[in-house]
Design an enzyme around this catalytic site. Sequence first.
Site, PDB file in Angstrom:
ATOM      1  N   PHE A  72      -4.645  -4.141  20.839  1.00 42.00           N
ATOM      2  CA  PHE A  72      -3.541  -4.997  20.435  1.00 42.00           C
ATOM      3  C   PHE A  72      -2.236  -4.525  21.086  1.00 42.00           C
ATOM      4  CE2 PHE A  72      -6.667  -5.406  17.013  1.00 42.00           C
ATOM      5  CZ  PHE A  72      -6.812  -6.787  16.983  1.00 42.00           C
ATOM      6  N   TYR A 128       0.838  -1.200   0.000  1.00 39.88           N
ATOM      7  CA  TYR A 128       0.000   0.000   0.000  1.00 39.88           C
ATOM      8  C   TYR A 128       0.870   1.245   0.000  1.00 39.88           C
ATOM      9  CZ  TYR A 128      -2.829   3.782   1.930  1.00 39.88           C
ATOM     10  OH  TYR A 128      -3.425   4.999   2.149  1.00 39.88           O
TER      11      TYR A 128
END
Length: 323
Positions: free
Chosen positions: A206, A141
């Site tokens: 996370f 990306y």
Amino acid sequence: MRVMVTGGAGYIGSVVTEELLRGGDEVVVYDSLYKGHREAVVEGATFVKGDLLDTALLRETLVQHKVEAVVHMAADSLVGESVKVPAKYYRNNVLGGLSLLDAMLGAEVKYLVFSSTAAVYGEPAKQPIEESNPTQPTNPYGETKLAFERALRWYDGAHGLKYVSLRYFNAAGATERSGERHDPETHLIPLVLQAATGQRPEVTIFGDDYPTLDGTCVRDYVHVVDLAQAHILALHALAKGHPSSIYNLGCGGEGYSVKQVIDCARRVTGREIPVRKGARRAGDPAVLIASSARIVRELGWRPTQQKLDAIVESAWRWMQRNR
């Protein structure tokens, strides 16, 4: 100006269209609706359904509507997916981008504002990130966005096509009519608000052992209206002779941690938001913040909705109206 917005049926593109129309510009939205939504196209804009790889249709659209400048928002933008399916990202973000540039040359359109990403920097050690930081993307990306930026420099040199590339991390918030509606949803603020409404059972943090104030990752969040205004400011600067440039867009502060976003959402919604602690994700830096000093100094960008509460409140209002 008469402006074409690629990806104008998407989240940020629809807000850019709103703000352009509000300022008196004429807008053509060019979108394949592969990820965008027809109902997101703002009333008052002309809509053309088309693919970036259709160079002939792009050129026809530019000529027919006498377009003077382009804001290029259309892109694939999921980091994880880009690692698994890199060809898709090179096809849309690079080949599609080159198709657009060739159509612009054919239609003699000389101004482009490119919605890039701060993912071109990879995982820099220096924070906040400045435009002089090395570009070392860690996924396709970021790599494909950087590849198109590099093409812009050469097109400028060869053809005089002037551009501004805007690099940022997290667009957030909403207007009265436009907000985030991704499938799958990967952005933290809508995920947290979905947990507040019960659309999802919980939010996963996370990792809570990072070297930050509360142990969770710190990120940049910029209100989507402020981002849109930066694109428009860059567009009008190019039209007045500003040279091709690259600018970062950031929140202007020290960023916000995952826990701070969750706590803010609890205040704004008045609801409990269940949280689950998960393991760190591979490649997640502790802090990612972009410095906006250059665009503030050179173009006078003045974001007006930098506070996290304002960002979350606007997203919550939009979600309540569009559940």
